[in-house]
Write an enzyme that holds these catalytic residues in place. Structure first.
Site, PDB file in Angstrom:
ATOM      1  N   LYS B 209       0.832  -1.207   0.000  1.00  0.00           N
ATOM      2  CA  LYS B 209       0.000   0.000   0.000  1.00  0.00           C
ATOM      3  C   LYS B 209       0.867   1.258   0.000  1.00  0.00           C
ATOM      4  CE  LYS B 209      -4.369   0.679   2.217  1.00  0.00           C
ATOM      5  NZ  LYS B 209      -5.122   0.547   3.468  1.00  0.00           N
ATOM      6  N   GLU B 215      10.036  -5.288   4.185  1.00  0.00           N
ATOM      7  CA  GLU B 215      10.328  -6.588   3.580  1.00  0.00           C
ATOM      8  C   GLU B 215      10.108  -6.548   2.072  1.00  0.00           C
ATOM      9  OE1 GLU B 215       8.414  -6.093   6.220  1.00  0.00           O
ATOM     10  OE2 GLU B 215       8.756  -7.636   7.770  1.00  0.00           O
ATOM     11  N   GLY B 267      -5.325  -4.051   4.545  1.00  0.00           N
ATOM     12  CA  GLY B 267      -4.467  -5.128   4.049  1.00  0.00           C
ATOM     13  C   GLY B 267      -5.096  -6.505   4.175  1.00  0.00           C
ATOM     14  N   ARG B 268      -5.772  -6.737   5.287  1.00  0.00           N
ATOM     15  CA  ARG B 268      -6.350  -8.068   5.538  1.00  0.00           C
ATOM     16  C   ARG B 268      -7.480  -8.410   4.581  1.00  0.00           C
ATOM     17  NH1 ARG B 268      -5.102  -5.934  10.201  1.00  0.00           N
ATOM     18  NH2 ARG B 268      -7.062  -5.217  11.097  1.00  0.00           N
ATOM     19  N   GLU B 353      -5.053 -10.523  13.931  1.00  0.00           N
ATOM     20  CA  GLU B 353      -4.661  -9.129  13.710  1.00  0.00           C
ATOM     21  C   GLU B 353      -5.868  -8.200  13.820  1.00  0.00           C
ATOM     22  OE1 GLU B 353      -1.101  -7.838  11.274  1.00  0.00           O
ATOM     23  OE2 GLU B 353      -2.688  -7.298   9.880  1.00  0.00           O
ATOM     24  N   HIS B 384      -3.223 -36.816  12.863  1.00  0.00           N
ATOM     25  CA  HIS B 384      -2.006 -37.504  13.314  1.00  0.00           C
ATOM     26  C   HIS B 384      -1.057 -36.546  14.028  1.00  0.00           C
ATOM     27  CE1 HIS B 384      -2.792 -41.313  11.114  1.00  0.00           C
ATOM     28  NE2 HIS B 384      -3.562 -40.495  10.414  1.00  0.00           N
ATOM     29  N   LYS B 512       8.684  -2.677  14.393  1.00  0.00           N
ATOM     30  CA  LYS B 512       9.319  -2.047  13.226  1.00  0.00           C
ATOM     31  C   LYS B 512      10.304  -0.958  13.661  1.00  0.00           C
ATOM     32  CE  LYS B 512       5.148  -2.245  10.331  1.00  0.00           C
ATOM     33  NZ  LYS B 512       4.251  -1.400   9.519  1.00  0.00           N
TER      34      LYS B 512
END
Lengths: 546, 546
Positions: B209, B215, B267-268, B353, B384, B512
């Site tokens: 955005k 990153e 964002g989500r 979040e 399992h 951050k």
């Protein structure tokens, strides 16, 4: 007959409950302020791993009381019984000797009086021969073509460990084989693999202790048909790792292609046995032996290090401390290394299948919370997902942060950024940010007093949240062996305190029985007559939509 | 200034707390026995999804009281404010209009008085053109070669949704492109991708955005250097999805290669915007539009269905019910479809979040437990691993079981086995097994009375554990759109009850800041002077090992 005293009634337990009240009145920040040497004091070393516990609520007083609890519950005695080959998996009457698989020092391990060393040596030799023959193209696929790919079929402990290690050791692969894992009975797992592989040049491994695990058996049948249809053979191209060689032979496997398993190796700790064959095929026998050696070094540490420096002991007791005295219901595992992507899933099984139990070994109720929910994603990814909750919800969730000092790539800047992020998260969790700093930032941004009253709590970082940092020099066979052994023993220690048999898994049985009962309905049979109305309705909907 | 009343003080909250005591005295088995029609009564339909809530502790009385809580907390009013484009993300002063992205019915959505429809249409048209040009080889890589692969760079919401859908829709891929995702700043994520791809024939997408997510920015820089070094160009081969076109242009991108984002898309929930470009490149524009349409159908259901049949409403209220009144701290998501492997990670972000918060929108403390820990692995794999804990520990953990009626492969028998397992697990969780049956089995196996006293509790299946079953006809764009929208609105409902702003994420900020402060030390600068002794020690160890 039940004989273990209730945990609540142990003086050591009651002392810890009282002590927690005192601890809750202080903070990690205060502990650091009070002891300038805290970082060094709670930084430990075990088998080449560096483990920092300074950002947990550990103090000399807490350590003393946790030691009392360990003694009261006989943790060291249970450890010694495990190493001695006693049948500590009591509900199944089995010894628990994965430690023997990795100890090639010549030390004696006996089950029912019999040395297991020679059997382990023979299995390792059989693995080494197989790996050498495949790598050296002495063993070939259909039409004499060299093997190019290995398809490993297995589920649970027969998949999670090997898949994790094959991916984690990418920098150590040798021999040029492609390794592929299919666990799920879902055909959407197997079908794309078969479509992408050449049946002539694929070696299929089948890992199942009983050779009757339903998912693995079904996948093996489909893979066998695929081999044959593609001009290959089960006899030359399928290898089993099983405690039931008869069943594997009946399936059509050649006797030479059947590697052993033993009832003193549980599924969750089987990667050190021939179940680790895909690892050995990926990284070679020398690296597989280095993996075993790394784990053996950690075993030796666990067996001999004094309590105060015994890292798996401390980690196991911290798990009990946070779970039962601080109300932590979950534990986050955040490897700052993409190659450890599957570590959380591996540890989910290790912790939740070993200690997700309510009855103790004597049948009495444990009466306190046991295994936490283990979850995680690699850092930095997790920071953009669930870290919000770790920092700002009221849940206390201990976090394991794993850092690898030396990378195996040469992209500039990436690794520094990665490590800075991992370290920074442990700081943010432990110390948070004072409201004064947040207030200043909001004021500087021109927010009104009313806005600040509303926004400051939403931007609050209370801190005082524990993190354990585990530092590996490199992601290599020895360090990974030590890391996984560390977690195994941690789980053992917590289970021993709780009085659990960490080595059975009765909770997986009922679902299997009910699935077998439902299966015929999918083939057109009348559904079981006693189905509840929800299951019956869903079954009808599923059948109507096919 | 705080104005929301404490949740504890709401009559509806207190009524639920009292009611839970009554509910805890009964069992799911008793609820089924009392109402032969329970399966049908609590089986719901929403946008083609079938949702079975019969195996939860839902009764008419509970439903009535949960409805009271929803009314007391204004859930429907908040929903209507969201659809009306009001700035319900109050801490950031933003509207929340991902629903507008998928509603192509011509309905009006306004932000600050401005219709957003035309912008959305333009972005969709730009996406469609780009997809057509790449698929039709009108847009090509270096040396005029057609694109063969797409490398998507983005993290958190810019990666989890697109990566999930590209994998889930494998049967609907068209155009023959390989899709690859890199989120982590860890070079072990990017390096092997770059090594495997050809810079001449790779299209690189950068989703951020702000175009400054650290990153993604770092990965974009490395990918840009790789393109140039391989004879490609950023101008022709890099596409950005960002709200900062100026920053993307400064990076060297062509204006035509910059797709928009807006501050009213979080964002989500951004996969429905141009962030979904990798999905469209994988499955084509028509399928992407079908995905939007499936979500829009669910939106319409959420907006208009009466409370008693409103599935996201019911799921959100059940989350509050189990979290705050039954003490469930976690929620397991088990998709019985390997292609939904990444759904748990996607939902971890969405739930943890959005609602992993302790302060309400007015700044007051929420005072009750909020978002659960979300975790899961595909069935049957999870059976399992962590299912042991679900069945036999004392923790109550609601489970979502997802079943897909019709598979997209033709391996015989696999799908029936898969579905039988999924259904069987919901039975085992709900009804367990009576001690009488276990006793009989142990007796039949010849165990002594003493053994039985010890073993029976270890083999006990108490049942009475809730599961929600979600049935999809097929895994196709429409059903997946509906499924993800269902979860989005569930999270919204729970957040509204708790009084949270589910659309900010202040908890990610501090880490951050601290990472930026630590970063120079990795480049040889003096570490920050005020470091705690743990962080300082770990930093020194990391630097010494390089």
């Amino acid at each position: 007959m039940p004989s273990l005293p209730p945990l609540h009634e142990l003086p050591a337990w009651a002392a810890l409950a009282r002590h927690q009240g005192e601890c809750a009145a202080t903070t990690l920040a205060a502990l650091f302020a009070a002891d300038p040497d805290r970082g060094r004091r709670y930084r430990f070393e075990a088998a080449g791993l560096l483990v920092d516990l300074a950002k947990t609520h550990l103090t000399p007083a807490t350590l003393g009381r946790l030691g009392d609890l360990a003694r009261a519950t006989g943790v060291e005695a249970w450890r010694d019984r495990m190493f001695a080959g006693e049948p500590i998996n009591e509900s199944e009457g089995r010894a628990v000797l994965h430690v023997a698989l990795r100890d090639r020092s010549g030390r004696s391990y006996r089950v029912d009086g019999e040395e297991v060393g020679p059997r382990i040596d023979a299995a390792l030799a059989q693995m080494a021969t197989l790996v050498d023959e495949v790598h050296g193209c002495k063993r070939r696929g259909a039409g004499g073509r060299p093997f190019e790919n290995v398809l490993h079929l297995g589920i649970g402990g027969s998949e999670l460990g090997p898949a994790l290690l094959v991916e984690a050791l990418a920098a150590h692969h040798t021999g040029g084989l492609g390794l592929h894992f299919v666990a799920n009975v879902d055909g959407h797992a197997l079908a794309p693999r078969l479509a992408a592989l050449d049946p002539a040049t694929t070696l299929v491994l089948v890992a199942s202790k009983t050779f009757s695990t339903e998912e693995t058996r079904k996948n093996a049948e489909t893979a066998a048909a695929w081999l044959r249809h593609g001009g290959g053979t089960v006899e030359r191209q399928m290898v089993a790792i099983t405690a039931r060689p008869d069943a594997a032979r009946a399936f059509g496997l050649a006797p030479d292609n059947i590697l052993p398993l033993w009832d003193w190796v549980g599924g969750r700790t089987s990667l050190w046995s021939a179940v680790g064959l895909p690892i050995a095929l990926a990284v070679g026998t020398a690296n597989f032996r280095a993996l075993l050696a790394g784990a053996a070094r950690l075993d030796e540490h666990f067996r001999t290090a004094p309590f105060e420096f015994n890292v798996p002991m401390l980690l196991g007791l911290l798990e009990v401390w946070y779970t039962d005295f601080w109300g932590a219901g979950a534990h986050a595992v955040v490897p700052y290394d993409e190659r450890l992507r599957r570590l959380p899933a591996y540890l989910q099984q290790l912790e939740m299948e070993s200690n997700g139990k309510a009855a103790r070994r004597d049948g009495s109720p444990v009466g306190v919370a046991t295994a936490p929910i283990v979850f995680g994603e690699p850092g930095t990814n997790g920071q953009h997902a669930f870290f919000q909750l770790l920092h700002q919800s009221e849940r206390l969730i201990p976090v394991d942060v794993l850092l690898v000092a030396r990378p195996d790539h040469d992209l500039p800047g990436h690794h520094d950024a990665l490590l800075a992020n991992g370290l920074a998260q442990t700081q943010a969790l432990a110390f948070g940010q004072s409201d004064a700093v947040t207030h200043q930032a909001l004021t500087a941004a021109g927010r009104s007093a009313e806005d600040i009253a509303r926004l400051l709590p939403q931007r609050r970082f209370p801190g005082n949240r524990p993190a354990t940092t585990i530092l590996l020099d490199r992601l290599d066979p020895a360090s990974l062996g030590a890391l996984l052994a560390l977690y195994e023993h941690k789980v053992f220690v917590a289970g021993a305190v709780w009085g659990l048999n960490s080595y059975d898994q009765w909770g997986v049985e009922l679902g299997k029985v009910l699935a077998r009962r439902l299966a015929p309905a999918f083939e057109g049979d009348t559904p079981p007559p006693d189905l509840d109305s929800s299951t019956a309705g869903l079954l009808a909907e599923l059948l109507a939509r096919r």
